[in-house]
Design a protein around this motif. Structure first.
Motif, PDB file in Angstrom:
ATOM      1  N   THR A 199      28.261  40.938  56.386  1.00  0.00           N
ATOM      2  CA  THR A 199      28.991  39.661  56.434  1.00  0.00           C
ATOM      3  C   THR A 199      29.956  39.607  55.248  1.00  0.00           C
ATOM      4  N   PRO A 200      31.037  38.806  55.346  1.00  0.00           N
ATOM      5  CA  PRO A 200      32.005  38.739  54.248  1.00  0.00           C
ATOM      6  C   PRO A 200      31.691  37.684  53.199  1.00  0.00           C
ATOM      7  N   PHE A 201      30.549  37.012  53.297  1.00  0.00           N
ATOM      8  CA  PHE A 201      30.289  35.918  52.379  1.00  0.00           C
ATOM      9  C   PHE A 201      28.919  36.059  51.734  1.00  0.00           C
ATOM     10  N   LEU A 202      28.798  35.425  50.567  1.00  0.00           N
ATOM     11  CA  LEU A 202      27.532  35.399  49.852  1.00  0.00           C
ATOM     12  C   LEU A 202      26.638  34.284  50.390  1.00  0.00           C
ATOM     13  N   CYS A 203      25.339  34.422  50.168  1.00  0.00           N
ATOM     14  CA  CYS A 203      24.406  33.386  50.629  1.00  0.00           C
ATOM     15  C   CYS A 203      24.546  32.111  49.808  1.00  0.00           C
ATOM     16  N   ASP A 204      24.852  32.249  48.514  1.00  0.00           N
ATOM     17  CA  ASP A 204      24.947  31.098  47.625  1.00  0.00           C
ATOM     18  C   ASP A 204      26.356  31.040  47.032  1.00  0.00           C
ATOM     19  N   THR A 205      27.079  29.942  47.301  1.00  0.00           N
ATOM     20  CA  THR A 205      28.446  29.786  46.784  1.00  0.00           C
ATOM     21  C   THR A 205      28.512  28.842  45.588  1.00  0.00           C
ATOM     22  N   ASN A 206      27.372  28.385  45.102  1.00  0.00           N
ATOM     23  CA  ASN A 206      27.376  27.449  43.970  1.00  0.00           C
ATOM     24  C   ASN A 206      27.976  28.079  42.722  1.00  0.00           C
ATOM     25  N   THR A 207      27.811  29.391  42.565  1.00  0.00           N
ATOM     26  CA  THR A 207      28.341  30.058  41.372  1.00  0.00           C
ATOM     27  C   THR A 207      29.869  30.041  41.336  1.00  0.00           C
ATOM     28  N   LEU A 208      30.509  29.860  42.482  1.00  0.00           N
ATOM     29  CA  LEU A 208      31.971  29.854  42.503  1.00  0.00           C
ATOM     30  C   LEU A 208      32.542  28.646  41.764  1.00  0.00           C
ATOM     31  N   TYR A 209      31.736  27.605  41.599  1.00  0.00           N
ATOM     32  CA  TYR A 209      32.212  26.388  40.959  1.00  0.00           C
ATOM     33  C   TYR A 209      31.738  26.273  39.507  1.00  0.00           C
ATOM     34  N   ARG A 210      31.174  27.335  38.974  1.00  0.00           N
ATOM     35  CA  ARG A 210      30.751  27.336  37.567  1.00  0.00           C
ATOM     36  C   ARG A 210      31.940  27.618  36.671  1.00  0.00           C
ATOM     37  N   SER A 246      40.830  31.929  47.387  1.00  0.00           N
ATOM     38  CA  SER A 246      42.204  31.742  46.932  1.00  0.00           C
ATOM     39  C   SER A 246      42.395  30.418  46.201  1.00  0.00           C
ATOM     40  N   GLN A 247      41.433  29.503  46.323  1.00  0.00           N
ATOM     41  CA  GLN A 247      41.542  28.217  45.640  1.00  0.00           C
ATOM     42  C   GLN A 247      41.212  28.312  44.155  1.00  0.00           C
ATOM     43  N   PHE A 248      40.784  29.486  43.704  1.00  0.00           N
ATOM     44  CA  PHE A 248      40.399  29.644  42.302  1.00  0.00           C
ATOM     45  C   PHE A 248      41.320  30.612  41.564  1.00  0.00           C
ATOM     46  N   MET A 249      42.530  30.823  42.090  1.00  0.00           N
ATOM     47  CA  MET A 249      43.424  31.801  41.474  1.00  0.00           C
ATOM     48  C   MET A 249      43.972  31.342  40.128  1.00  0.00           C
ATOM     49  N   LYS A 250      43.958  30.047  39.863  1.00  0.00           N
ATOM     50  CA  LYS A 250      44.469  29.556  38.590  1.00  0.00           C
ATOM     51  C   LYS A 250      43.592  30.020  37.431  1.00  0.00           C
ATOM     52  N   SER A 251      42.276  29.903  37.586  1.00  0.00           N
ATOM     53  CA  SER A 251      41.343  30.303  36.520  1.00  0.00           C
ATOM     54  C   SER A 251      40.156  31.027  37.131  1.00  0.00           C
ATOM     55  N   PRO A 252      40.336  32.259  37.600  1.00  0.00           N
ATOM     56  CA  PRO A 252      39.230  32.991  38.230  1.00  0.00           C
ATOM     57  C   PRO A 252      38.189  33.440  37.206  1.00  0.00           C
ATOM     58  N   THR A 253      36.953  33.540  37.676  1.00  0.00           N
ATOM     59  CA  THR A 253      35.845  33.976  36.824  1.00  0.00           C
ATOM     60  C   THR A 253      35.254  35.271  37.369  1.00  0.00           C
ATOM     61  N   THR A 295      33.192  19.013  51.688  1.00  0.00           N
ATOM     62  CA  THR A 295      32.349  20.094  51.160  1.00  0.00           C
ATOM     63  C   THR A 295      32.849  20.655  49.837  1.00  0.00           C
ATOM     64  N   CYS A 296      34.093  20.370  49.472  1.00  0.00           N
ATOM     65  CA  CYS A 296      34.589  20.844  48.181  1.00  0.00           C
ATOM     66  C   CYS A 296      34.038  19.953  47.070  1.00  0.00           C
ATOM     67  N   PRO A 297      33.197  20.471  46.179  1.00  0.00           N
ATOM     68  CA  PRO A 297      32.585  19.618  45.149  1.00  0.00           C
ATOM     69  C   PRO A 297      33.580  19.125  44.107  1.00  0.00           C
ATOM     70  N   ASN A 298      34.740  19.775  43.997  1.00  0.00           N
ATOM     71  CA  ASN A 298      35.739  19.368  43.001  1.00  0.00           C
ATOM     72  C   ASN A 298      36.632  18.238  43.491  1.00  0.00           C
ATOM     73  N   THR A 299      37.096  18.321  44.731  1.00  0.00           N
ATOM     74  CA  THR A 299      38.048  17.330  45.257  1.00  0.00           C
ATOM     75  C   THR A 299      37.460  16.462  46.363  1.00  0.00           C
ATOM     76  N   ARG A 300      36.353  16.873  46.948  1.00  0.00           N
ATOM     77  CA  ARG A 300      35.724  16.199  48.072  1.00  0.00           C
ATOM     78  C   ARG A 300      36.649  16.096  49.287  1.00  0.00           C
ATOM     79  N   ARG A 301      37.576  17.021  49.370  1.00  0.00           N
ATOM     80  CA  ARG A 301      38.426  17.079  50.553  1.00  0.00           C
ATOM     81  C   ARG A 301      37.768  17.923  51.631  1.00  0.00           C
ATOM     82  N   SER A 302      38.117  17.630  52.855  1.00  0.00           N
ATOM     83  CA  SER A 302      37.618  18.406  53.988  1.00  0.00           C
ATOM     84  C   SER A 302      38.610  19.522  54.299  1.00  0.00           C
TER      85      SER A 302
END
Length: 443
Positions: A199-210, A246-253, A295-302
């Motif tokens: 699959t192309p995705f991780l099971c847990d995406t919470n780390t993307l918002y750290r 692609s939404q994290f290109m400004k400050s990728p970790t 679902t976006c925890p930063n902006t709460r946009r759909s």
């Protein structure tokens, strides 16, 4: 151009080109036509070329497969652009000139059509690459000769490789993939020998918002995301993952880069997977619309997601964050409906330009009962007043019989793969329904 001459309805833009040490190399000038949309200090110095929409490319190839059209490719030699102009050039039509553009598509200005009672030919331009499609080889050869007499044209024969898209044709249909492009990405990133992922995705995406472990050089991450975004032109199964990253290109970790590496491992498992356009596919538009909710925890946009089929051929899809916050799941779904309705309307016009008759009214499937009720309800109330514009768009097209809004079970909603990370088993069941197949052996 002769000294003292200036094309009508234009102005010059001047630019200085510097050497590496800061000294002036030369002065450059570029002509800007009147009526342009470029803005000073934003894109005033950019050069634009005719570019066909990739959806138009896929639609034309799908129609060529189902109608048994010929598909050929041409390349324009740009040497003629550097010649001297000895005549006055009009950047806007002079008074009294008839500007009727017969044969040019109104839906995509890079598409040109020529039709007679028996023959049909379409010409699609992408900068200096051209696709010729039609039912008469004699007419296609005639157009090639005409273009070659006017410009310097390279006849590349049958369509095989276009903008990095590999085209393979058989009696069953046409396969479109980016195998070489995908393998080049794996080679450049050192992931050619990595362990494949299912699959192309991780099971847990919470780390993307750290907000920690930022990359020292974000340039490599941005460049890689840009390449993967182009890969989604034939890989809709990557669309949601790449859109999210692609939404994290400004400050990728480092967390984002590891997620990209997981996507690369999935690509390694199926580098040649791509879209298949069957010869038995009907000219009937079928679309699926869906969205998540806040679902976006930063902006709460759909996020709006949809996919459009021409018969069994997937020709258009989108995964895009909505511009405003939706106050309910119904509102989020309805905004997604408005977006897909506009896409269906555009495809309807494009098919008309291509002189192709649709087999029945387009069907739009939505799994939200409230959104469907609002679309058919003639009156507004307080719950829907804030989305009145979208309501008018959808309802107007339904009443005009442009489409039929139909229910679909959530477990049969194909747009789920563009909306969220479905279960691994569900993901594997959706991908084949999108028309994704592989005709090569694993890398």
């Amino acid at each position: 151009m002769p000294p003292g001459k200036k094309p009508i309805g234009c102005r010059w833009v001047y630019k200085t080109k510097y050497n590496a040490d800061g000294t002036i190399e030369r002065y450059k000038a570029r002509l800007v036509a009147k009526g342009y949309t470029q803005q000073e200090r934003i894109d005033y110095l950019d050069t634009f070329s005719p570019v066909a929409k990739l959806t138009t490319v896929r639609l034309l190839i799908a129609l060529a497969a189902s109608n048994n059209w010929f598909l050929h490719q041409l390349d324009v030699d740009n040497a003629f652009l550097h010649g001297d102009l000895n005549e006055e050039v009009y950047m806007e039509p002079p008074p009294g000139l008839n500007t009727h553009k017969e044969g040019q598509s109104k839906s995509d200005h890079s598409l040109f059509i020529k039709g007679t009672s028996t023959d049909f030919t379409a010409l699609l331009v992408y900068v200096d690459d051209i696709i010729l499609a039609g039912n008469s080889m004699t007419e296609i050869n005639s157009i090639k000769t005409l273009l070659h007499n006017k410009f310097q044209i390279k006849n590349l024969g049958e369509l095989k490789y276009f903008l990095g898209l590999e085209v393979a044709r058989s009696k069953k249909g046409i396969h479109l993939c980016q195998r070489k492009y995908a393998l080049d990405i794996l080679k450049e990133t050192g992931m050619l020998g990595c362990k494949p992922s299912s699959t192309p995705f991780l099971c847990d995406t919470n780390t993307l918002y750290r907000a920690d472990s930022y990359l020292d050089d974000p340039g490599s991450y941005r460049q890689l995301i840009g390449k993967l975004l182009y890969l989604t032109n034939t890989r809709p199964d990557l669309c949601f993952s790449i859109n999210l990253l692609s939404q994290f290109m400004k400050s990728p970790t480092n967390h984002h880069y590891r997620a990209v590496q997981h996507v690369l491992r999935y690509i390694k498992s199926k580098p040649s997977e791509g879209l298949f356009f069957g010869v038995d596919s009907q000219v009937h538009i079928k679309a699926f619309s869906d969205s998540d909710w806040a679902t976006c925890p930063n902006t709460r946009r759909s996020t709006t997601r949809f996919c459009v089929f021409l018969g069994s051929s997937l020709i258009s899809w989108k995964s895009k964050k909505q511009s405003t916050v939706s106050r309910s799941s119904t509102e989020a779904k309805y905004r997604a409906l408005a977006a897909i309705v506009c896409e269906i309307q555009w495809l309807h016009y494009l098919l008309q330009d291509l002189q192709v008759r649709e087999a029945g009214t387009p069907a739009l499937y939505c799994d939200n009962k409230s959104a469907r009720h609002i679309a058919h309800n003639q009156s507004f109330h307080e719950r829907t007043k804030h989305i009145e514009l979208d309501c008018h768009v959808v309802r107007e097209k339904i009443q005009a019989n442009l489409l039929r809004l139909l229910p679909v079970r959530s477990d049969e909603q194909l747009a789920d793969v563009f909306t969220k990370f479905p279960h691994r088993v569900r993901f594997k069941s959706i991908v084949p329904k999108l028309g994704l197949v592989s005709i090569h052996h694993p890398a």
